[in-house]
Scaffold this motif. Structure first.
Motif, PDB file in Angstrom:
ATOM      1  N   GLY A  64      -3.968  -9.389  -8.417  1.00 21.31           N
ATOM      2  CA  GLY A  64      -2.966  -9.714  -8.880  1.00 21.31           C
ATOM      3  C   GLY A  64      -1.864  -8.463  -8.997  1.00 21.31           C
ATOM      4  N   PHE A  65      -2.262  -7.343  -8.066  1.00 19.86           N
ATOM      5  CA  PHE A  65      -1.744  -6.209  -8.222  1.00 19.86           C
ATOM      6  C   PHE A  65      -0.504  -6.214  -7.141  1.00 19.86           C
ATOM      7  CE2 PHE A  65      -5.425  -4.506 -10.329  1.00 19.86           C
ATOM      8  CZ  PHE A  65      -5.082  -3.770 -11.253  1.00 19.86           C
ATOM      9  N   SER A  66       0.552  -5.773  -7.550  1.00 18.06           N
ATOM     10  CA  SER A  66       1.738  -5.851  -6.404  1.00 18.06           C
ATOM     11  C   SER A  66       1.794  -4.580  -5.338  1.00 18.06           C
ATOM     12  CB  SER A  66       2.964  -5.751  -7.147  1.00 18.06           C
ATOM     13  OG  SER A  66       2.979  -7.132  -7.792  1.00 18.06           O
ATOM     14  N   ILE A  67       1.327  -3.338  -6.077  1.00 11.96           N
ATOM     15  CA  ILE A  67       1.227  -1.872  -5.476  1.00 11.96           C
ATOM     16  C   ILE A  67       0.070  -1.132  -5.553  1.00 11.96           C
ATOM     17  CG2 ILE A  67       2.571   0.329  -5.286  1.00 11.96           C
ATOM     18  CD1 ILE A  67       4.772  -1.141  -6.791  1.00 11.96           C
ATOM     19  N   ALA A  68      -0.464  -0.510  -4.520  1.00 15.70           N
ATOM     20  CA  ALA A  68      -1.608   0.359  -4.923  1.00 15.70           C
ATOM     21  C   ALA A  68      -1.097   1.620  -4.326  1.00 15.70           C
ATOM     22  CB  ALA A  68      -2.876  -0.045  -3.806  1.00 15.70           C
ATOM     23  N   ALA A  69      -1.205   2.708  -5.517  1.00 16.25           N
ATOM     24  CA  ALA A  69      -0.853   3.833  -5.039  1.00 16.25           C
ATOM     25  C   ALA A  69      -1.989   4.712  -5.026  1.00 16.25           C
ATOM     26  CB  ALA A  69      -0.325   4.543  -6.371  1.00 16.25           C
ATOM     27  N   TYR A  70      -2.020   5.439  -3.814  1.00 19.48           N
ATOM     28  CA  TYR A  70      -2.845   6.560  -3.670  1.00 19.48           C
ATOM     29  C   TYR A  70      -2.554   8.059  -3.799  1.00 19.48           C
ATOM     30  CZ  TYR A  70      -5.100   2.460  -1.956  1.00 19.48           C
ATOM     31  OH  TYR A  70      -5.642   0.992  -1.625  1.00 19.48           O
ATOM     32  N   PRO A  71      -2.731   8.384  -4.836  1.00 20.32           N
ATOM     33  CA  PRO A  71      -2.007   9.880  -5.281  1.00 20.32           C
ATOM     34  C   PRO A  71      -2.580  10.968  -4.620  1.00 20.32           C
ATOM     35  CG  PRO A  71      -3.217   9.130  -7.037  1.00 20.32           C
ATOM     36  CD  PRO A  71      -3.255   8.023  -6.020  1.00 20.32           C
ATOM     37  N   THR A 109       0.946  -1.152  -0.035  1.00 19.59           N
ATOM     38  CA  THR A 109      -0.030  -0.164  -0.021  1.00 19.59           C
ATOM     39  C   THR A 109       0.777   1.307   0.077  1.00 19.59           C
ATOM     40  OG1 THR A 109      -1.573  -1.106   1.020  1.00 19.59           O
ATOM     41  CG2 THR A 109      -1.911   1.246   1.227  1.00 19.59           C
ATOM     42  N   MET A 110       0.664   2.075  -0.948  1.00 15.16           N
ATOM     43  CA  MET A 110       1.470   3.202  -1.151  1.00 15.16           C
ATOM     44  C   MET A 110       0.908   4.443  -1.175  1.00 15.16           C
ATOM     45  SD  MET A 110       4.357   3.635  -4.279  1.00 15.16           S
ATOM     46  CE  MET A 110       3.210   3.764  -5.494  1.00 15.16           C
ATOM     47  N   PRO A 111       1.111   5.253   0.065  1.00 17.25           N
ATOM     48  CA  PRO A 111       0.525   6.592  -0.005  1.00 17.25           C
ATOM     49  C   PRO A 111       1.430   7.515  -0.778  1.00 17.25           C
ATOM     50  CG  PRO A 111       0.651   5.744   2.305  1.00 17.25           C
ATOM     51  CD  PRO A 111       1.342   4.873   1.256  1.00 17.25           C
ATOM     52  N   CYS A 112       1.034   8.311  -1.588  1.00 16.85           N
ATOM     53  CA  CYS A 112       1.789   9.236  -2.348  1.00 16.85           C
ATOM     54  C   CYS A 112       1.837  10.426  -1.519  1.00 16.85           C
ATOM     55  CB  CYS A 112       1.283   9.646  -3.975  1.00 16.85           C
ATOM     56  SG  CYS A 112       1.019   7.921  -4.669  1.00 16.85           S
ATOM     57  N   CYS A 113       3.312  11.074  -1.785  1.00 16.29           N
ATOM     58  CA  CYS A 113       3.632  12.420  -1.050  1.00 16.29           C
ATOM     59  C   CYS A 113       3.638  13.330  -1.967  1.00 16.29           C
ATOM     60  CB  CYS A 113       4.976  12.259  -0.554  1.00 16.29           C
ATOM     61  SG  CYS A 113       6.339  11.860  -1.768  1.00 16.29           S
ATOM     62  N   PHE A 114       3.991  14.513  -1.581  1.00 22.60           N
ATOM     63  CA  PHE A 114       4.013  15.923  -2.504  1.00 22.60           C
ATOM     64  C   PHE A 114       5.128  16.921  -2.013  1.00 22.60           C
ATOM     65  CE2 PHE A 114       0.511  16.195   0.469  1.00 22.60           C
ATOM     66  CZ  PHE A 114       0.939  17.479   1.147  1.00 22.60           C
ATOM     67  N   LEU A 142       7.026   2.298   1.037  1.00 27.14           N
ATOM     68  CA  LEU A 142       7.758   3.220   0.134  1.00 27.14           C
ATOM     69  C   LEU A 142       6.471   4.212   0.033  1.00 27.14           C
ATOM     70  CD1 LEU A 142       6.634   1.114  -3.278  1.00 27.14           C
ATOM     71  CD2 LEU A 142       5.453   0.753  -1.107  1.00 27.14           C
ATOM     72  N   THR A 143       6.975   5.095  -0.957  1.00 26.56           N
ATOM     73  CA  THR A 143       6.331   6.267  -1.487  1.00 26.56           C
ATOM     74  C   THR A 143       6.448   6.609  -2.835  1.00 26.56           C
ATOM     75  OG1 THR A 143       5.184   8.223  -0.728  1.00 26.56           O
ATOM     76  CG2 THR A 143       7.799   8.005  -0.558  1.00 26.56           C
ATOM     77  N   PHE A 144       5.475   7.261  -3.294  1.00 25.14           N
ATOM     78  CA  PHE A 144       5.513   7.726  -4.888  1.00 25.14           C
ATOM     79  C   PHE A 144       5.084   9.402  -4.769  1.00 25.14           C
ATOM     80  CE2 PHE A 144       3.516   9.026  -8.721  1.00 25.14           C
ATOM     81  CZ  PHE A 144       4.161   8.154  -9.609  1.00 25.14           C
ATOM     82  N   MET A 145       5.871  10.098  -5.390  1.00 25.59           N
ATOM     83  CA  MET A 145       5.904  11.644  -5.699  1.00 25.59           C
ATOM     84  C   MET A 145       4.794  11.849  -6.707  1.00 25.59           C
ATOM     85  SD  MET A 145       8.432  14.531  -6.347  1.00 25.59           S
ATOM     86  CE  MET A 145       8.114  14.573  -8.009  1.00 25.59           C
ATOM     87  N   SER A 146       3.525  12.084  -6.257  1.00 21.63           N
ATOM     88  CA  SER A 146       2.391  12.482  -6.979  1.00 21.63           C
ATOM     89  C   SER A 146       2.710  13.688  -7.906  1.00 21.63           C
ATOM     90  CB  SER A 146       1.159  12.498  -6.310  1.00 21.63           C
ATOM     91  OG  SER A 146       0.256  13.119  -7.028  1.00 21.63           O
ATOM     92  N   GLY A 147       2.667  13.551  -9.303  1.00 24.92           N
ATOM     93  CA  GLY A 147       2.705  14.655  -9.856  1.00 24.92           C
ATOM     94  C   GLY A 147       1.377  15.702  -9.831  1.00 24.92           C
ATOM     95  N   PHE A 148       0.219  15.240  -9.799  1.00 26.15           N
ATOM     96  CA  PHE A 148      -0.946  16.071  -9.447  1.00 26.15           C
ATOM     97  C   PHE A 148      -0.579  16.631  -7.947  1.00 26.15           C
ATOM     98  CE2 PHE A 148      -5.642  16.128  -9.977  1.00 26.15           C
ATOM     99  CZ  PHE A 148      -5.967  16.861  -8.877  1.00 26.15           C
TER     100      PHE A 148
END
Length: 297
Positions: free
Chosen positions: A229-236, A21-26, A41-47
């Motif tokens: 079958g997903f490995s990651i869920a991003a929450y942007p 589960t990957m909450p997205c940062c800004f 882990l995290t993801f840098m959301s472009g939005f």
């Protein structure tokens, strides 16, 4: 002591087969909070980053240097892997290579490159279009070349072809992205559970779901996403939306003179999460820095 490279840490996480589960940062602060709450882990959301950094919608208005600067600031503050949003690569395949190299040097574990026509748009807003297949493939080919000839970084390949060309075209593109060397695949905006199942069934490798609250893709529980079958869920947008709602409620309280105590973190927790306590603990090693500032300026 040698620490594992960010890309290898991310590969190890994915290879463990644990659903992520990957909450997205800004920004750096939101990324620190994600790490403090125990996410891997995290993801840098472009939005969200576009909204936070320049106060503008995610319509290709931020330039490469602005996005890279934000990614670098985040990487400097966290120890968990960051996936950076490289958009369309900011130009031709040589620009894509430079973008991937820059994100790798900044410390990103992975970079997302997509097949939208520049300037890109948020995947859950109207008006987006994709480039033709060969241009899309060249972008991923260039991204993989940059990885193989420079610092290690995982390539997350995204397609938005579902919107105008249908799910079959999106799956075909993503499958070829994998053949070219992309390690994580992202088919944006499947619109039903059955479409999500088809994506996972027909594509190899690691797949990412993008869960935008009130967007096109069903907001399924993590266990259901894993089952598909997903490995990651991003929450942007979860953190950005929650932060904006909290700020608006606090502004309303200030404007009307209402109590704010239930809206705010305790001041001691605020300082601790930002890093004041850690700073003071480290600074106490130096005699010239014994004086502690305990109140805000």
């Amino acid at each position: 002591m040698n620490h594992p490279q960010p890309a290898q840490v991310l590969r190890d996480l994915l290879s463990s087969n644990a659903f992520l589960t990957m909450p997205c940062c800004f920004d750096a602060l939101s990324a620190k909070l994600i790490e403090q709450k125990g996410f891997a882990l995290t993801f840098m959301s472009g939005f969200a980053t576009s909204a936070s950094r320049i106060g503008e919608p995610d319509l290709g208005l931020m330039c490469y240097s602005e996005v890279l600067d934000s990614a670098s600031n985040i990487c400097d503050q966290i120890n968990i892997p960051l996936i950076g949003d490289g958009d369309t690569g900011y130009g031709n395949p040589m620009n894509v290579r430079r973008t991937v190299e820059g994100f790798a040097k900044a410390g990103c574990a992975a970079i997302m490159i997509e097949d939208q026509l520049a300037p890109k748009r948020c995947g859950h807003t109207p008006g987006k279009e994709v480039v033709d297949r060969e241009e899309a493939f060249d972008r991923i080919r260039a991204a993989v070349d940059a990885k193989e000839q420079g610092r290690d970084i995982m390539i997350l390949a995204r397609t938005d072809a579902r919107h105008n060309h249908g799910l079959a075209e999106a799956i075909d593109r993503a499958a070829h992205f994998h053949e070219l060397g992309a390690e994580i695949l992202f088919v944006e905006a499947p619109q039903t559970v059955e479409e999500m199942r088809t994506v996972c069934k027909e594509l190899p490798g690691f797949k990412m779901a993008n869960i935008v609250e009130n967007g096109f893709t069903p907001d399924l529980p993590p266990e259901h996403l894993e089952e598909l079958g997903f490995s990651i869920a991003a929450y942007p947008l979860s953190l950005m939306s929650a932060a904006m709602k909290a700020m608006l409620e606090t502004l309303d309280a200030l404007r009307t003179g209402q109590p704010r105590d239930k809206l705010l973190l305790d001041f001691s927790e605020l300082r601790q999460r930002i890093g004041f306590d850690e700073y003071y603990e480290s600074s106490n090693r130096y005699k010239s820095a014994q004086r502690k500032e305990t109140a805000p300026e």
